[in-house]
Enzyme design. Structure first.
Site, PDB file in Angstrom:
ATOM      1  N   LYS A 150     -20.373  10.036  10.028  1.00 50.73           N
ATOM      2  CA  LYS A 150     -20.164  11.093  11.030  1.00 50.73           C
ATOM      3  C   LYS A 150     -21.493  11.565  11.622  1.00 50.73           C
ATOM      4  O   LYS A 150     -21.639  11.643  12.832  1.00 50.73           O
ATOM      5  CB  LYS A 150     -19.458  12.292  10.379  1.00 50.73           C
ATOM      6  CG  LYS A 150     -19.446  13.524  11.262  1.00 50.73           C
ATOM      7  CD  LYS A 150     -18.754  14.700  10.620  1.00 50.73           C
ATOM      8  CE  LYS A 150     -19.662  15.657   9.889  1.00 50.73           C
ATOM      9  NZ  LYS A 150     -20.501  16.493  10.738  1.00 50.73           N
ATOM     10  N   ASN A 151     -22.454  11.860  10.752  1.00 52.42           N
ATOM     11  CA  ASN A 151     -23.696  12.450  11.261  1.00 52.42           C
ATOM     12  C   ASN A 151     -24.582  11.444  11.984  1.00 52.42           C
ATOM     13  O   ASN A 151     -25.624  11.802  12.517  1.00 52.42           O
ATOM     14  CB  ASN A 151     -24.480  13.119  10.121  1.00 52.42           C
ATOM     15  CG  ASN A 151     -23.837  14.433   9.714  1.00 52.42           C
ATOM     16  OD1 ASN A 151     -22.883  14.886  10.342  1.00 52.42           O
ATOM     17  ND2 ASN A 151     -24.349  15.046   8.654  1.00 52.42           N
ATOM     18  N   ARG A 165     -20.944  22.391  16.064  1.00 47.97           N
ATOM     19  CA  ARG A 165     -22.343  22.711  16.360  1.00 47.97           C
ATOM     20  C   ARG A 165     -23.120  21.518  16.887  1.00 47.97           C
ATOM     21  O   ARG A 165     -24.023  21.664  17.704  1.00 47.97           O
ATOM     22  CB  ARG A 165     -23.032  23.166  15.074  1.00 47.97           C
ATOM     23  CG  ARG A 165     -22.880  24.591  14.718  1.00 47.97           C
ATOM     24  CD  ARG A 165     -23.685  24.858  13.489  1.00 47.97           C
ATOM     25  NE  ARG A 165     -25.052  24.344  13.647  1.00 47.97           N
ATOM     26  CZ  ARG A 165     -26.027  24.975  14.259  1.00 47.97           C
ATOM     27  NH1 ARG A 165     -25.828  26.150  14.745  1.00 47.97           N
ATOM     28  NH2 ARG A 165     -27.215  24.437  14.367  1.00 47.97           N
ATOM     29  N   CYS A 212     -21.722  30.324  11.949  1.00 46.26           N
ATOM     30  CA  CYS A 212     -20.696  29.490  11.332  1.00 46.26           C
ATOM     31  C   CYS A 212     -20.607  29.899   9.874  1.00 46.26           C
ATOM     32  O   CYS A 212     -21.436  30.672   9.391  1.00 46.26           O
ATOM     33  CB  CYS A 212     -21.016  28.018  11.479  1.00 46.26           C
ATOM     34  SG  CYS A 212     -22.386  27.499  10.496  1.00 46.26           S
ATOM     35  N   ARG A 268     -27.652  29.453  11.202  1.00 46.58           N
ATOM     36  CA  ARG A 268     -27.922  28.151  11.829  1.00 46.58           C
ATOM     37  C   ARG A 268     -28.365  28.253  13.292  1.00 46.58           C
ATOM     38  O   ARG A 268     -27.663  27.818  14.201  1.00 46.58           O
ATOM     39  CB  ARG A 268     -26.703  27.238  11.704  1.00 46.58           C
ATOM     40  CG  ARG A 268     -26.372  26.924  10.272  1.00 46.58           C
ATOM     41  CD  ARG A 268     -25.222  25.985  10.145  1.00 46.58           C
ATOM     42  NE  ARG A 268     -25.601  24.589  10.323  1.00 46.58           N
ATOM     43  CZ  ARG A 268     -24.761  23.576  10.187  1.00 46.58           C
ATOM     44  NH1 ARG A 268     -23.510  23.786   9.906  1.00 46.58           N
ATOM     45  NH2 ARG A 268     -25.176  22.344  10.335  1.00 46.58           N
ATOM     46  N   ASP A 301     -33.276  27.632  17.510  1.00 49.03           N
ATOM     47  CA  ASP A 301     -34.569  28.017  18.095  1.00 49.03           C
ATOM     48  C   ASP A 301     -35.582  26.871  18.088  1.00 49.03           C
ATOM     49  O   ASP A 301     -36.370  26.720  19.026  1.00 49.03           O
ATOM     50  CB  ASP A 301     -35.124  29.246  17.352  1.00 49.03           C
ATOM     51  CG  ASP A 301     -35.254  29.011  15.856  1.00 49.03           C
ATOM     52  OD1 ASP A 301     -34.327  28.422  15.267  1.00 49.03           O
ATOM     53  OD2 ASP A 301     -36.287  29.392  15.272  1.00 49.03           O
ATOM     54  N   ASP A 304     -25.240  18.559   1.776  1.00 47.48           N
ATOM     55  CA  ASP A 304     -23.853  18.192   2.071  1.00 47.48           C
ATOM     56  C   ASP A 304     -23.099  17.649   0.851  1.00 47.48           C
ATOM     57  O   ASP A 304     -21.903  17.362   0.947  1.00 47.48           O
ATOM     58  CB  ASP A 304     -23.805  17.157   3.211  1.00 47.48           C
ATOM     59  CG  ASP A 304     -24.076  17.785   4.571  1.00 47.48           C
ATOM     60  OD1 ASP A 304     -24.122  19.024   4.664  1.00 47.48           O
ATOM     61  OD2 ASP A 304     -24.242  17.029   5.552  1.00 47.48           O
ATOM     62  N   ILE A 310     -31.314  24.759   1.674  1.00 50.05           N
ATOM     63  CA  ILE A 310     -31.245  24.448   3.109  1.00 50.05           C
ATOM     64  C   ILE A 310     -30.508  25.537   3.882  1.00 50.05           C
ATOM     65  O   ILE A 310     -30.979  26.005   4.910  1.00 50.05           O
ATOM     66  CB  ILE A 310     -30.564  23.075   3.359  1.00 50.05           C
ATOM     67  CG1 ILE A 310     -31.206  21.985   2.487  1.00 50.05           C
ATOM     68  CG2 ILE A 310     -30.617  22.702   4.842  1.00 50.05           C
ATOM     69  CD1 ILE A 310     -32.632  21.638   2.817  1.00 50.05           C
ATOM     70  N   ARG A 348     -12.434  17.283  10.007  1.00 56.94           N
ATOM     71  CA  ARG A 348     -13.593  17.203  10.903  1.00 56.94           C
ATOM     72  C   ARG A 348     -14.513  16.077  10.464  1.00 56.94           C
ATOM     73  O   ARG A 348     -15.131  15.433  11.294  1.00 56.94           O
ATOM     74  CB  ARG A 348     -14.404  18.512  10.839  1.00 56.94           C
ATOM     75  CG  ARG A 348     -13.868  19.623  11.708  1.00 56.94           C
ATOM     76  CD  ARG A 348     -14.903  20.722  11.796  1.00 56.94           C
ATOM     77  NE  ARG A 348     -16.227  20.135  11.937  1.00 56.94           N
ATOM     78  CZ  ARG A 348     -17.345  20.633  11.417  1.00 56.94           C
ATOM     79  NH1 ARG A 348     -17.315  21.759  10.752  1.00 56.94           N
ATOM     80  NH2 ARG A 348     -18.495  20.017  11.585  1.00 56.94           N
TER      81      ARG A 348
HETATM   82  C1  UD1 Z   1     -27.490  18.453   9.901  1.00 58.80           C
HETATM   83  C2  UD1 Z   1     -26.185  17.831   9.509  1.00 58.80           C
HETATM   84  C3  UD1 Z   1     -25.500  18.669   8.438  1.00 58.80           C
HETATM   85  C4  UD1 Z   1     -26.452  18.891   7.254  1.00 58.80           C
HETATM   86  C5  UD1 Z   1     -27.803  19.415   7.734  1.00 58.80           C
HETATM   87  C6  UD1 Z   1     -28.837  19.472   6.620  1.00 58.80           C
HETATM   88  C7  UD1 Z   1     -25.486  16.700  11.544  1.00 58.80           C
HETATM   89  C8  UD1 Z   1     -24.542  16.648  12.691  1.00 58.80           C
HETATM   90  N1  UD1 Z   1     -25.344  17.733  10.695  1.00 58.80           N
HETATM   91  O1  UD1 Z   1     -27.203  19.747  10.451  1.00 58.80           O
HETATM   92  O2  UD1 Z   1     -24.335  17.978   8.008  1.00 58.80           O
HETATM   93  O3  UD1 Z   1     -25.894  19.829   6.390  1.00 58.80           O
HETATM   94  O4  UD1 Z   1     -28.329  18.564   8.762  1.00 58.80           O
HETATM   95  O5  UD1 Z   1     -28.992  18.236   6.043  1.00 58.80           O
HETATM   96  O6  UD1 Z   1     -26.316  15.835  11.373  1.00 58.80           O
HETATM   97  N2  UD1 Z   1     -32.857  25.640  11.492  1.00 58.80           N
HETATM   98  C9  UD1 Z   1     -33.507  26.653  12.161  1.00 58.80           C
HETATM   99  N3  UD1 Z   1     -33.698  26.522  13.513  1.00 58.80           N
HETATM  100  C10 UD1 Z   1     -33.275  25.420  14.204  1.00 58.80           C
HETATM  101  C11 UD1 Z   1     -32.646  24.375  13.507  1.00 58.80           C
HETATM  102  C12 UD1 Z   1     -32.459  24.521  12.144  1.00 58.80           C
HETATM  103  O7  UD1 Z   1     -33.886  27.668  11.575  1.00 58.80           O
HETATM  104  O8  UD1 Z   1     -33.498  25.362  15.426  1.00 58.80           O
HETATM  105  C13 UD1 Z   1     -32.632  25.766  10.032  1.00 58.80           C
HETATM  106  C14 UD1 Z   1     -31.155  25.796   9.671  1.00 58.80           C
HETATM  107  O9  UD1 Z   1     -30.610  27.084   9.789  1.00 58.80           O
HETATM  108  C15 UD1 Z   1     -31.199  25.292   8.253  1.00 58.80           C
HETATM  109  C16 UD1 Z   1     -32.333  24.267   8.268  1.00 58.80           C
HETATM  110  O10 UD1 Z   1     -33.129  24.591   9.413  1.00 58.80           O
HETATM  111  O11 UD1 Z   1     -31.549  26.336   7.374  1.00 58.80           O
HETATM  112  C17 UD1 Z   1     -31.907  22.821   8.367  1.00 58.80           C
HETATM  113  O12 UD1 Z   1     -30.943  22.691   9.384  1.00 58.80           O
HETATM  114  P1  UD1 Z   1     -30.763  21.363  10.221  1.00 58.80           P
HETATM  115  O13 UD1 Z   1     -31.417  20.226   9.548  1.00 58.80           O
HETATM  116  O14 UD1 Z   1     -31.137  21.637  11.635  1.00 58.80           O
HETATM  117  O15 UD1 Z   1     -29.186  21.164  10.153  1.00 58.80           O
HETATM  118  P2  UD1 Z   1     -28.302  20.519  11.279  1.00 58.80           P
HETATM  119  O16 UD1 Z   1     -29.122  19.532  12.025  1.00 58.80           O
HETATM  120  O17 UD1 Z   1     -27.581  21.582  12.038  1.00 58.80           O
END
Ligand code: UD1
Length: 422
Positions: free
Chosen positions: A22-23, A94, A118, A123, A126, A306, A328, A398
């Site tokens: 999926k990811n 998302r 969520c 999440r 920024d 995950d 995380i 999902r």
């Molecule tokens: C992706 C995966 C999700 C997995 C996660 C962590 C997909 C579609 N989803 O989610 O299944 O649980 O990686 O392995 O691939 N953060 C910020 N600012 C940002 C972006 C992230 O503060 O702009 C923080 C998030 O809140 C979190 C951490 O960084 O605490 C990691 O998040 P991130 O790796 O971005 O998760 P996703 O990419 O949303």
């Protein structure tokens, strides 16, 4: 609304095949926006999130053909008349934010709804926005939407303050059509990021360093289409292996890349589960109750967040006490309260859960709260004595392809049922 009714206590036996990731499929679908040529994906899992991405790409003006039987998707974004990702789609997934980078790079403009909160935490996006600004985009917030505009994205050096998976992917795609070289530092190293890099390379991008902290991308004015087979889903694979382990069964999980799962398989071995790891299979035999082990979620190659909920389900039945630390996401222990209703002994304190293993769990009515939490409840219900009903399984659908059917084929007593919802 649908629910799963599970009669627990049946050890699982047999062979089960893992579907496409999926990811991985979601960013690869978004990457099709970077070219006017057709892009084809094989081994596409039949998931609600894939359906959402199909709807989103069609709303943007792309032609999408999804053969669900064959598991292939062809996307052609010859023109993108409406570079706008509406709130209705983004709020359900998302990962819709993955269209931001490709749209700005291709159309010099994008309007993408902010995802909002969520269940598993705030999440924010920024880091995506900061990186887009560094590439030269102007970012405005209008009525809950991010509006990004630019004349032409320009390559630069970007340091991510925090490792972000979709953030890294979004900016890799934006940089693919930017002018000049982009260097991304403190990148995510996840296999899905690596797969996106390989596909971008097939599309004609010069890209190096995927799987390390630093990725270098030479922007190219126009890109080719791609034809690609999606890699196996490592999270589904881990969930199935744990299903074998938690029920005291013996199963062979096939179409896996065991290298992607080393952090999980090492912990299962530490928990005294018998694993035989082949080139693309993981055979698990659970000779006894697992031994308690501690886990710490970390970015890849660390233990995946995950799989935290599913591993916690296993630890509820362990010999001894295990400490699970979630690094995380904040608020990713929603499954703990439901597991406790089955008789688990769990104390949550901030980002740490102390799980004291019990001899057995009892079936109960359960409520799924997010995707991976739902999987952990299904696993616990498979091991519990008596009947459980897991409600709100749209979360499960999902990200898991026919999980109930796969488990039933392994001998689980699990049925899907419609349920009234007030
Ligand atoms: C992706 C995966 C999700 C997995 C996660 C962590 C997909 C579609 N989803 O989610 O299944 O649980 O990686 O392995 O691939 N953060 C910020 N600012 C940002 C972006 C992230 O503060 O702009 C923080 C998030 O809140 C979190 C951490 O960084 O605490 C990691 O998040 P991130 O790796 O971005 O998760 P996703 O990419 O949303």
């Amino acid at each position: 609304m649908e629910a799963l009714i599970i009669q627990g206590g049946v050890p699982l036996h047999g062979k089960v095949r893992v579907g496409g990731a999926k990811n991985s499929v979601l960013p690869l679908m978004a990457a099709a926006l970077l070219t006017t040529e057709p892009c084809t994906l094989e081994n596409v899992p039949h998931l609600r999130d894939v359906n959402t991405m199909v709807k989103l790409l069609m709303a943007l003006g792309a032609r999408v053909e999804w053969d669900r039987e064959k598991g292939t998707i062809t996307i052609q974004a010859q023109e993108i008349p409406h570079p706008e990702a509406p709130y209705d789609l983004v709020k359900t997934m998302r990962a819709s934010v993955l269209v931001l980078g490709p749209l700005v790079a291709r159309c010099q403009r994008a309007k993408v709804s902010l995802p909002g909160g969520c269940a598993i935490g705030v999440r924010p996006i920024d880091l995506h926005l900061k990186a887009m600004e560094k590439l030269g985009a102007r970012i405005d917030l209008e009525e809950g939407y991010v509006v990004a505009t630019c004349r032409q994205l320009l390559g630069t050096t970007i340091y991510f303050d925090k490792v972000t998976v979709t953030g890294t992917e979004n900016i890799m795609m934006a940089a693919a059509l930017a002018r000049g070289e982009t260097v991304l530092e403190n990148c995510a190293k996840e296999p899905e990021v690596q797969e996106l890099a390989r596909v971008l390379r097939n599309m004609g991008v010069r890209i190096e360093g995927e799987g390390t902290d630093t990725i270098c991308i030479q922007g190219t004015p126009s890109l080719r289409g791609y034809h690609h087979t999606v890699m196996p889903d490592r999270i589904e694979a881990a969930t199935l292996v744990i299903a074998g382990a938690i029920t005291g069964g013996e199963i062979n999980v096939t179409h896996v890349v065991p290298r992607h799962l080393e952090a999980v398989t090492r912990k299962l071995q530490e928990a005294e589960m018998d694993l035989a790891i082949g080139p693309d299979t993981i055979h698990v035999k659970a000779p006894q109750r697992p031994r308690a082990v501690d886990i710490n979620t970390l970015p890849y190659p660390g233990f995946p967040t995950d799989v935290q909920a599913q591993f916690m389900a296993l630890m509820t039945l362990a010999r001894g006490t295990s400490v699970i630390t979630e690094n995380i996401f904040e608020n990713r222990f929603l499954h703990a309260a439901e597991l406790k209703r089955m008789g688990a002994d769990i104390k949550v304190n901030g980002n740490r859960a102390v799980v004291k293993g019990v001899e057995s769990l009892k079936g109960a009515p359960l409520m799924a709260t997010d995707l991976r939490a739902s999987a952990s409840l299904v696993l616990a219900a498979l091991a519990a004595r008596g009947e459980s009903r897991v409600s709100r399984i749209y979360h499960l659908d999902r990200g898991y392809e026919r999980l109930d059917e796969k488990l039933r084929a392994l001998g689980a007593r699990i049925e899907r049922t419609k349920e009234e919802w007030p």
